[in-house]
Design an enzyme around this catalytic site. Structure first.
Site, PDB file in Angstrom:
ATOM      1  N   ASP A  52      49.087 -20.653  -8.218  1.00 21.27           N
ATOM      2  CA  ASP A  52      48.826 -22.092  -8.028  1.00 21.27           C
ATOM      3  C   ASP A  52      49.480 -22.655  -6.846  1.00 21.27           C
ATOM      4  O   ASP A  52      49.187 -23.709  -6.302  1.00 21.27           O
ATOM      5  CB  ASP A  52      49.750 -22.583  -9.156  1.00 21.27           C
ATOM      6  CG  ASP A  52      50.997 -22.476  -9.099  1.00 21.27           C
ATOM      7  OD1 ASP A  52      51.743 -21.713  -8.343  1.00 21.27           O
ATOM      8  OD2 ASP A  52      51.916 -23.039  -9.975  1.00 21.27           O
ATOM      9  N   SER A  53      49.759 -21.663  -5.844  1.00 20.38           N
ATOM     10  CA  SER A  53      50.052 -21.934  -4.393  1.00 20.38           C
ATOM     11  C   SER A  53      48.764 -22.352  -3.722  1.00 20.38           C
ATOM     12  O   SER A  53      48.842 -22.755  -2.625  1.00 20.38           O
ATOM     13  CB  SER A  53      50.773 -20.851  -3.583  1.00 20.38           C
ATOM     14  OG  SER A  53      50.000 -19.564  -3.853  1.00 20.38           O
ATOM     15  N   ASP A  91      47.401 -17.580 -12.321  1.00 23.81           N
ATOM     16  CA  ASP A  91      48.664 -18.427 -12.714  1.00 23.81           C
ATOM     17  C   ASP A  91      48.346 -19.654 -13.500  1.00 23.81           C
ATOM     18  O   ASP A  91      47.309 -20.250 -13.414  1.00 23.81           O
ATOM     19  CB  ASP A  91      49.139 -19.063 -11.199  1.00 23.81           C
ATOM     20  CG  ASP A  91      50.584 -18.865 -11.080  1.00 23.81           C
ATOM     21  OD1 ASP A  91      51.186 -18.603 -12.078  1.00 23.81           O
ATOM     22  OD2 ASP A  91      50.800 -19.351  -9.845  1.00 23.81           O
ATOM     23  N   LYS A 121      50.150 -15.060 -15.085  1.00 23.50           N
ATOM     24  CA  LYS A 121      51.376 -15.235 -14.828  1.00 23.50           C
ATOM     25  C   LYS A 121      52.098 -16.686 -15.212  1.00 23.50           C
ATOM     26  O   LYS A 121      51.298 -17.534 -15.145  1.00 23.50           O
ATOM     27  CB  LYS A 121      51.653 -15.098 -13.236  1.00 23.50           C
ATOM     28  CG  LYS A 121      52.879 -15.490 -12.785  1.00 23.50           C
ATOM     29  CD  LYS A 121      53.240 -15.001 -11.271  1.00 23.50           C
ATOM     30  CE  LYS A 121      52.936 -16.326 -10.273  1.00 23.50           C
ATOM     31  NZ  LYS A 121      53.695 -17.624 -10.549  1.00 23.50           N
ATOM     32  N   GLU A 123      55.583 -19.179 -14.862  1.00 25.42           N
ATOM     33  CA  GLU A 123      57.190 -19.367 -14.542  1.00 25.42           C
ATOM     34  C   GLU A 123      57.706 -19.447 -16.090  1.00 25.42           C
ATOM     35  O   GLU A 123      57.553 -20.332 -16.715  1.00 25.42           O
ATOM     36  CB  GLU A 123      56.861 -20.638 -13.840  1.00 25.42           C
ATOM     37  CG  GLU A 123      56.511 -20.409 -12.443  1.00 25.42           C
ATOM     38  CD  GLU A 123      56.434 -21.568 -11.638  1.00 25.42           C
ATOM     39  OE1 GLU A 123      57.378 -22.512 -11.843  1.00 25.42           O
ATOM     40  OE2 GLU A 123      55.770 -21.672 -10.263  1.00 25.42           O
ATOM     41  N   GLU A 190      61.424 -14.626  -7.129  1.00 23.41           N
ATOM     42  CA  GLU A 190      60.968 -15.479  -6.128  1.00 23.41           C
ATOM     43  C   GLU A 190      62.503 -16.110  -5.643  1.00 23.41           C
ATOM     44  O   GLU A 190      63.338 -16.439  -6.205  1.00 23.41           O
ATOM     45  CB  GLU A 190      60.231 -16.815  -6.202  1.00 23.41           C
ATOM     46  CG  GLU A 190      59.810 -17.432  -5.137  1.00 23.41           C
ATOM     47  CD  GLU A 190      58.555 -18.365  -4.973  1.00 23.41           C
ATOM     48  OE1 GLU A 190      58.011 -18.250  -6.142  1.00 23.41           O
ATOM     49  OE2 GLU A 190      58.548 -18.954  -4.235  1.00 23.41           O
TER      50      GLU A 190
HETATM   51  O1  KIV Z   1      51.588 -19.134  -6.581  1.00 23.82           O
HETATM   52  C1  KIV Z   1      51.883 -18.334  -6.036  1.00 23.82           C
HETATM   53  O2  KIV Z   1      51.398 -17.978  -4.862  1.00 23.82           O
HETATM   54  C2  KIV Z   1      53.157 -17.585  -6.324  1.00 23.82           C
HETATM   55  C3  KIV Z   1      53.946 -16.589  -5.426  1.00 23.82           C
HETATM   56  C4  KIV Z   1      54.630 -17.293  -4.673  1.00 23.82           C
HETATM   57  C5  KIV Z   1      54.483 -15.692  -6.083  1.00 23.82           C
HETATM   58  O3  KIV Z   1      53.665 -17.919  -7.581  1.00 23.82           O
END
Ligand code: KIV
Length: 268
Positions: A52-53, A91, A121, A123, A190
């Site tokens: 989600d970056s 994500d 993924k 969090e 992280e």
């Molecule tokens: O969204 C992302 O790119 C991440 C990385 C920082 C691991 O979660």
């Protein structure tokens, strides 16, 4: 030692990632589009994260919070169209993990079925263990994310290091063990203190892939635009190694093109 478990199977699976623990470090980068995924895959990375970056690196948001499931699905599908042999992880964005367990399963299924990613993924903390168990039972491979959780930045106030003090160290260990027991095939750590990362890596049977956690993890992940030096203005976090200055190269190509058009040197 370069161990290439992908040679046997062609396509990397969660088992491939698991088997790399104690063999060689896992190599992972983020990608959000077809072309970058194709290039990362050609470089034979083990895992591509559609993070989600994308919100901060490519969509111009100040944080990952505004990123929606629709946006993630769109970017996941762009990446999977490149048919990477690397494991592709999508994500789960802000807010989804706070919904009912049925909604969370639905969100993960959407990334798997529409986005066509291999795994998701989340969090997460030890409190999310029951829902992760449910996801894994439903056939959804889950990569947990502990330490600094960028989706909580509005509560945290700012990005910072985790695991320097005893209370936080115990919390991280509790989270890591609970997520492993719930069935995660791996964890992203992280911004965790390097010494505590070493301890966590030793305690876990699943791989801990670090970003800003030092060298002692089972692998490394970097945000691709950071390692490529894509942003002309934004300085990447201090733990990042910038391998090239692609932003400057693109800028110089655009300038050259502009000048050649104005001077009637292109087209000939
Ligand atoms: O969204 C992302 O790119 C991440 C990385 C920082 C691991 O979660």
């Amino acid at each position: 030692m370069i161990l290439d478990p992908m040679e046997k199977t062609g396509k990397a699976t969660t088992q491939t990632i698991l088997q790399l623990k104690n063999n060689r470090p896992i190599v992972s980068v983020t990608a959000y589009d077809f072309l970058t995924a194709k290039i990362a895959n050609a470089a034979q990375v083990d895992m591509i994260l559609v993070g989600d970056s994308v919100g901060t690196t490519h969509l111009g948001f100040d944080s990952t919070v505004p990123v929606t499931l629709d946006m993630m699905t769109h970017h996941c599908r762009a990446v999977t169209r490149a048919k990477p042999s690397a494991l592709v992880v999508g994500d789960i964005p802000f807010g989804e993990m706070a919904k009912s367990s049925d909604s969370i399963v639905e969100a993960c299924c959407r990334l798997i079925q529409e986005g066509q990613v291999d795994a998701v993924k989340v969090e997460a903390s030890f409190e999310d263990a029951p829902i992760i168990e449910k996801l894994v039972k439903a056939g959804i491979p889950v990569l947990g994310h502990i330490g600094l959780l960028p989706q909580t930045v509005q509560v945290l106030g700012k990005y910072r290091k985790f695991g320097k003090v005893k209370g936080e160290q115990e919390q991280l260990l509790k989270d890591a063990i609970a997520l492993e027991s719930a069935g995660c095939f791996g964890l992203i750590g992280e911004m965790i203190d390097a010494d505590w990362t070493k301890r966590l890596t030793q305690e876990l049977k699943i791989p801990l892939i670090g970003i800003g956690c030092g060298p002692a993890c089972d692998g490394q992940i970097l945000v691709s635009s950071d390692l490529l030096g894509l942003d002309l203005d934004q300085k990447p976090p201090s733990f990042v190694k910038v391998y090239d200055k692609i932003g400057e190269q693109i800028h110089s190509a655009f300038v050259q093109y502009r000048d050649e058009v104005i001077n009637r040197n292109f087209p000939k």
